[in-house]
Motif scaffolding. Structure first.
Motif, PDB file in Angstrom:
ATOM      1  N   GLN A 139       4.883  15.627   4.101  1.00  0.00           N
ATOM      2  CA  GLN A 139       4.715  16.162   2.753  1.00  0.00           C
ATOM      3  C   GLN A 139       4.562  15.050   1.719  1.00  0.00           C
ATOM      4  OE1 GLN A 139       4.865  19.668   2.237  1.00  0.00           O
ATOM      5  NE2 GLN A 139       4.050  19.235   0.208  1.00  0.00           N
ATOM      6  N   THR A 140       5.342  13.973   1.873  1.00  0.00           N
ATOM      7  CA  THR A 140       5.344  12.927   0.849  1.00  0.00           C
ATOM      8  C   THR A 140       4.019  12.188   0.780  1.00  0.00           C
ATOM      9  OG1 THR A 140       6.347  11.426   2.470  1.00  0.00           O
ATOM     10  CG2 THR A 140       7.827  12.557   0.944  1.00  0.00           C
ATOM     11  N   THR A 141       3.354  12.027   1.912  1.00  0.00           N
ATOM     12  CA  THR A 141       2.093  11.280   1.927  1.00  0.00           C
ATOM     13  C   THR A 141       0.875  12.174   2.070  1.00  0.00           C
ATOM     14  OG1 THR A 141       2.287  10.971   4.322  1.00  0.00           O
ATOM     15  CG2 THR A 141       3.214   9.254   2.921  1.00  0.00           C
ATOM     16  N   GLY A 142       1.104  13.447   2.409  1.00  0.00           N
ATOM     17  CA  GLY A 142      -0.024  14.365   2.581  1.00  0.00           C
ATOM     18  C   GLY A 142      -0.851  14.062   3.810  1.00  0.00           C
ATOM     19  N   THR A 143      -0.247  13.430   4.821  1.00  0.00           N
ATOM     20  CA  THR A 143      -1.001  13.060   6.022  1.00  0.00           C
ATOM     21  C   THR A 143      -0.634  13.959   7.188  1.00  0.00           C
ATOM     22  OG1 THR A 143       0.672  11.424   6.662  1.00  0.00           O
ATOM     23  CG2 THR A 143      -1.166  10.651   5.323  1.00  0.00           C
ATOM     24  N   LEU A 144      -1.622  14.231   8.013  1.00  0.00           N
ATOM     25  CA  LEU A 144      -1.425  14.990   9.254  1.00  0.00           C
ATOM     26  C   LEU A 144      -1.762  14.062  10.406  1.00  0.00           C
ATOM     27  CD1 LEU A 144      -0.827  17.858  10.490  1.00  0.00           C
ATOM     28  CD2 LEU A 144      -3.304  18.141  10.598  1.00  0.00           C
ATOM     29  N   SER A 145      -0.762  13.731  11.221  1.00  0.00           N
ATOM     30  CA  SER A 145      -0.997  12.741  12.272  1.00  0.00           C
ATOM     31  C   SER A 145      -0.129  13.015  13.489  1.00  0.00           C
ATOM     32  CB  SER A 145      -0.730  11.321  11.744  1.00  0.00           C
ATOM     33  OG  SER A 145       0.539  11.261  11.121  1.00  0.00           O
ATOM     34  N   VAL A 159      -7.553   5.894   0.189  1.00  0.00           N
ATOM     35  CA  VAL A 159      -8.778   6.115  -0.589  1.00  0.00           C
ATOM     36  C   VAL A 159      -9.750   6.985   0.196  1.00  0.00           C
ATOM     37  CG1 VAL A 159     -10.787   5.010  -1.635  1.00  0.00           C
ATOM     38  CG2 VAL A 159      -8.537   3.979  -1.898  1.00  0.00           C
ATOM     39  N   LEU A 160      -9.939   6.639   1.483  1.00  0.00           N
ATOM     40  CA  LEU A 160     -10.844   7.430   2.318  1.00  0.00           C
ATOM     41  C   LEU A 160     -10.356   8.868   2.439  1.00  0.00           C
ATOM     42  CD1 LEU A 160     -11.818   4.975   5.187  1.00  0.00           C
ATOM     43  CD2 LEU A 160     -13.409   6.271   3.782  1.00  0.00           C
ATOM     44  N   GLN A 161      -9.049   9.043   2.603  1.00  0.00           N
ATOM     45  CA  GLN A 161      -8.526  10.403   2.728  1.00  0.00           C
ATOM     46  C   GLN A 161      -8.749  11.185   1.437  1.00  0.00           C
ATOM     47  OE1 GLN A 161      -5.016  11.306   4.942  1.00  0.00           O
ATOM     48  NE2 GLN A 161      -4.187  12.636   3.356  1.00  0.00           N
ATOM     49  N   LYS A 166       6.651   3.262   0.790  1.00  0.00           N
ATOM     50  CA  LYS A 166       5.433   2.511   1.095  1.00  0.00           C
ATOM     51  C   LYS A 166       4.204   3.251   0.568  1.00  0.00           C
ATOM     52  CE  LYS A 166       5.174   0.567   5.307  1.00  0.00           C
ATOM     53  NZ  LYS A 166       5.382   0.380   6.759  1.00  0.00           N
ATOM     54  N   HIS A 167       4.203   4.573   0.748  1.00  0.00           N
ATOM     55  CA  HIS A 167       3.085   5.377   0.257  1.00  0.00           C
ATOM     56  C   HIS A 167       2.998   5.313  -1.269  1.00  0.00           C
ATOM     57  CE1 HIS A 167       0.245   8.644  -0.215  1.00  0.00           C
ATOM     58  NE2 HIS A 167       1.119   9.313  -0.940  1.00  0.00           N
ATOM     59  N   ILE A 168       4.148   5.391  -1.936  1.00  0.00           N
ATOM     60  CA  ILE A 168       4.170   5.337  -3.401  1.00  0.00           C
ATOM     61  C   ILE A 168       3.625   4.000  -3.891  1.00  0.00           C
ATOM     62  CG2 ILE A 168       5.743   5.117  -5.371  1.00  0.00           C
ATOM     63  CD1 ILE A 168       7.442   7.336  -4.087  1.00  0.00           C
ATOM     64  N   LEU A 177       3.121  11.715  -7.281  1.00  0.00           N
ATOM     65  CA  LEU A 177       3.806  11.010  -6.205  1.00  0.00           C
ATOM     66  C   LEU A 177       5.303  11.299  -6.189  1.00  0.00           C
ATOM     67  CD1 LEU A 177       2.151   7.480  -6.582  1.00  0.00           C
ATOM     68  CD2 LEU A 177       1.702   9.116  -4.749  1.00  0.00           C
ATOM     69  N   TYR A 178       5.825  11.705  -7.329  1.00  0.00           N
ATOM     70  CA  TYR A 178       7.274  11.818  -7.484  1.00  0.00           C
ATOM     71  C   TYR A 178       7.710  13.276  -7.511  1.00  0.00           C
ATOM     72  CZ  TYR A 178       6.791   6.915  -8.580  1.00  0.00           C
ATOM     73  OH  TYR A 178       6.482   5.577  -8.507  1.00  0.00           O
TER      74      TYR A 178
END
Length: 811
Positions: free
Chosen positions: A432-438, A299-301, A135-137, A46-47
């Motif tokens: 990048q920090t959360t690994g999400t594509l949205s 968790v789902l991701q 928040k993600h961390i 995460l860091y």
């Protein structure tokens, strides 16, 4: 290097905290540092430079105490809040650096100062990214700690259903990892064996060529060489035959192992997509009715990304086997099995990609035209499949119920829409920090809507639409191209705020009673009363922001109102059903409004003005007039209660017991004309009750000051510049004796309110006298011309200079 550095920091820092840190405040970071194995590795990942782990450690107490969740990191209008948090973070780092002491204090001071500068530079122009990152961390740390606690509990025999389910999913992933690794090892063996076979086959061809060239040799030498070469060829051909059979068997066994792996993979994917993801979507739907938040998607991701990893590895293995068979064709059943495996793995990955294109933040389900609204779409496997390397664009379109049905039947609906949405295209962004594509649609607006022909008694607020989000992208270097679509929850389109409550009824009924996998947007026409009670209670608690929901007595009252019944027991209604028409089409008996309109009016009143009093238990509310009379006549004079008006939407009345001024020795129950939101915007309920000195005890026996005094408005200050401030107070003009008479005259201004008494024959009294309305014509209809004339007069008046509005007079 960054990851290695983080590991070292965690090991060195251990669990040492500052002296003023309590266990409660440091609980999350303290537990996080106890993680082991894969969970510890996930925490460390995460860091990095975007947020150093040293900052998390040294500011753990401060970080966990900040209102990160109060900032919507998707809303650019909240950037000022994020900016303040960033500034506070920098200040805390600088403060901590200044106060470091001890042998390592100098180095730590330099390091923390460097981190302060680094974070300032990184997030100064995008403070919302800092909020998203932290928040993600925190969310991920909580999830990892919770998962670790569940595992520890399971070891002690305290496993709950969720932890067992998660454990089973993780165990299956481990089985798939082992099986995939096993087929990978087998594939390498096959490849090595085939390469050796090809070398030997080439040797056989070389011997054949040598035999063909023996004719030029002398006879003696030719015979000798031929005998030797024929012997080698016979031996080699025999080996090649056996080895070809072995290779064919090897291929078949490998294909069968891959078939077994794909079967387990499909089963695991079904559990995650058809169970877990569908449950998340159901929670999201109920959250629209006020249910608990659906929870994060991390968790789902993570599960979907593991699926994508495993699918892709197996797909690559199948393609390598195909390549080997093309390189060395050996007749047998393996070729057909490989075609089947290829089709299966393509089907699995297609299902994964299309199912994980989801709406993370739904558009509002009551959608007003010409009003800005937002939505967020997310691809759970986008980062893992590197879709962001060529960011796809998402388009939003509004379609009606029939178009949605055709879409799910794969019938052509290209270019079909039921309206025009502005700002309806958005490019997906990778964080990048959360690994999400949205894709974050922040400024959509419904410019116009095209309605369908309505059926029967259906009103415009019963017509359902949906927002269709669609995109197209490729994975694996254009090997696979996906056209993905997802539909929002049903939305009801309105053009005026007056339609809001009826539209909300449609949405509530749909969210509560729709079934998974339904044909859009079919819902039952009637439901059992206990089911409706559950939905109403969920909505009411959410609006009150309280755990105090509707009691069994409240629900019996609602059942009596909804069914026009006199039954007093909950069991009387347990097997009864309420139709949609009873809920929000047909008016209640003797009224001009429906059951839902009355209930929604109560919620609006309570939410805007009386939430605190409900949560204190000061408002009984769901009590009819006769019940109030029976309850109060058994109590001392001056006892009062608060109940919702039966005759007026969004009204609440005070009922109290007092002596009959016209008949000595007789006691009566009086009902004050209902208050509405308009009244409470002028003077609060607590102030009004304080004004009425004849109200002494809140039912059953609480002194009113104990309940309401803390909500009363403080006394007005003294006169300023020679002017006395006016004061509004509640009075009731009725002649009855009171233990505490009204105060002497001198109050600047009074608000008069009508009352009606209730004695043993309540039918002899008119509870609420009709109120005239100058805006209505003789037939009770709204007089638009007269209203517009008045509006123009007011507008003209407001345009006048201040000094001339009141004739230049001041008093």
């Amino acid at each position: 290097m960054e990851g290695q550095h983080s590991v070292q920091v965690v090991e060195q820092l251990g669990t040492g905290y500052t002296e003023d840190t309590t266990f409660r405040e440091m609980a999350l970071w303290a537990q996080t540092q106890q993680l082991q194995g894969e969970a510890l590795h996930q925490m460390q990942s995460l860091y990095g430079q975007h947020f150093p782990i040293e900052v998390r450690h040294y500011l753990a107490q401060w970080i966990e105490g900040q209102p990160w969740d109060a900032v919507d990191h998707e809303n650019t209008q909240e950037e000022f809040k994020a900016k303040r948090l960033l500034e506070s973070l920098i200040q805390e780092l600088q403060k901590r650096a200044e106060h470091t002491v001890g042998e390592d204090g100098f180095l730590l001071k330099i390091k923390l100062g460097h981190y302060a500068t680094q974070l300032q530079t990184a997030y100064d122009r995008c403070p919302l990214e800092l909020v998203r990152c932290i928040k993600h961390i925190l969310c991920t740390e909580e999830r990892l700690v919770q998962a670790a606690n569940n595992v520890n509990s399971s070891r002690g025999g305290l496993v709950d259903g969720t932890s067992q389910k998660y454990q089973q999913i993780n165990q299956t992933f481990e089985e798939l990892r082992v099986m995939t690794q096993d087929t990978e090892n087998e594939l390498r063996k096959l490849q090595h064996s085939q390469e050796y076979f090809i070398i030997q086959y080439q040797e056989s061809l070389r011997i054949q060529a040598q035999l063909s060239n023996l004719a030029s040799l002398p006879p003696a030498e030719r015979v000798q060489r031929e005998t030797t070469l024929q012997g080698k060829r016979t031996t080699l051909d025999s080996w090649l035959t056996r080895e070809a059979n072995t290779l064919q068997k090897f291929r078949q066994e490998l294909a069968e192992k891959q078939q077994t792996t794909l079967a387990l993979l499909r089963k695991q994917q079904t559990v995650i997509l058809d169970d877990e993801l569908i449950q998340w979507k159901r929670r999201q739907q109920l959250a629209g009715n006020g249910g608990p938040a659906e929870g994060g998607l991390d968790v789902l991701q993570s599960w979907c990304e593991k699926l994508a990893d495993t699918i892709w590895q197996n797909r690559q293995q199948i393609r390598r086997v195909e390549h080997l068979t093309q390189q060395l064709p050996i007749p047998g059943p393996t070729e057909d099995l490989l075609k089947e495996l290829n089709a299966t793995i393509t089907d699995i990955i297609s299902a994964l990609v299309t199912s994980t294109f989801i709406i993370e933040k739904q558009p509002p389900q009551v959608l007003k035209t010409q009003t800005k609204f937002a939505a967020t779409v997310r691809l759970l496997v986008g980062g893992k499949l590197n879709v962001h390397m060529n960011p796809p664009q998402v388009k939003a379109t509004i379609i009606n119920e029939q178009q949605a049905k055709a879409l799910l039947k794969n019938e052509s609906t290209r270019n079909d829409s039921s309206g025009e949405i502005l700002n309806n295209n958005c490019v997906m962004e990778y964080h990048q920090t959360t690994g999400t594509l949205s894709a974050h649609f922040r400024n959509m607006s419904l410019k116009r809507i095209k309605r369908s022909d309505r059926r029967g008694t259906e009103s415009v607020t019963e017509e359902k639409f949906t927002i269709l989000f669609e995109s197209q992208f490729s994975v694996g270097g254009n090997e696979l191209v996906f056209h993905v679509k997802t539909l929002s929850l049903p939305v009801v389109v309105i053009v005026h705020g007056s339609q809001d409550n009826n539209a909300t009824a449609t949405v509530l009924w749909d969210n509560a009673f729709s079934e998974a996998g339904r044909v859009p947007f079919v819902v039952p026409d009637k439901v059992l009363w206990p089911q409706l009670c559950e939905a109403l209670n969920m909505k009411y608690k959410a609006e009150m922001q309280s755990n105090r929901g509707l009691s069994e007595e409240n629900l019996v009252f609602l059942a009596q109102k909804g069914f026009n019944s006199t039954g007093v027991n909950a069991e009387d209604y347990r097997n009864m059903t309420m139709t949609w028409s009873q809920f929000n089409r047909e008016s209640l008996q003797g009224r001009n409004f429906t059951f839902w309109q009355w209930f929604d009016g109560v919620m609006e009143l309570m939410k805007k003005h009386l939430k605190a009093h409900w949560n204190d238990g000061a408002i009984l509310g769901f009590v009819n007039k006769q019940q109030a009379q029976d309850m109060l006549l058994s109590k001392p004079n001056g006892t009062f209660l608060l109940r919702f008006s039966d005759s007026e939407i969004g009204g609440i009345t005070i009922a109290w017991v007092a002596e009959n001024p016209n008949k000595a020795g007789e006691r009566m129950v009086w009902n004050l004309m209902p208050f509405t939101s308009k009244d409470f915007s002028i003077r609060s309920l607590a102030d009004r009750i304080s004004d009425l000195n004849h109200l002494l005890f809140l039912y059953p026996n609480q002194p009113k000051d104990e309940v309401f005094s803390r909500y009363c408005t403080p006394p007005l200050s003294k006169a300023v510049d020679g002017y006395v401030k006016p004061e509004i107070k509640q009075v009731v003009k009725v002649e009855f004796s009171s233990p505490n008479p009204e105060p002497s005259p001198g109050t600047p201004s009074f608000m008069e309110h009508a009352v009606s008494p209730t004695v043993n024959q309540p039918q002899t009294f008119n509870l609420y006298p009709p109120v005239g309305d100058s805006m209505l014509d003789a037939d009770g209809d709204f007089d638009l011309d007269e209203t517009m004339d008045m509006a123009r007069q007011v507008e003209e008046f407001l345009r006048q200079p201040m000094e001339t509005r009141w004739g230049g007079q001041q008093s």
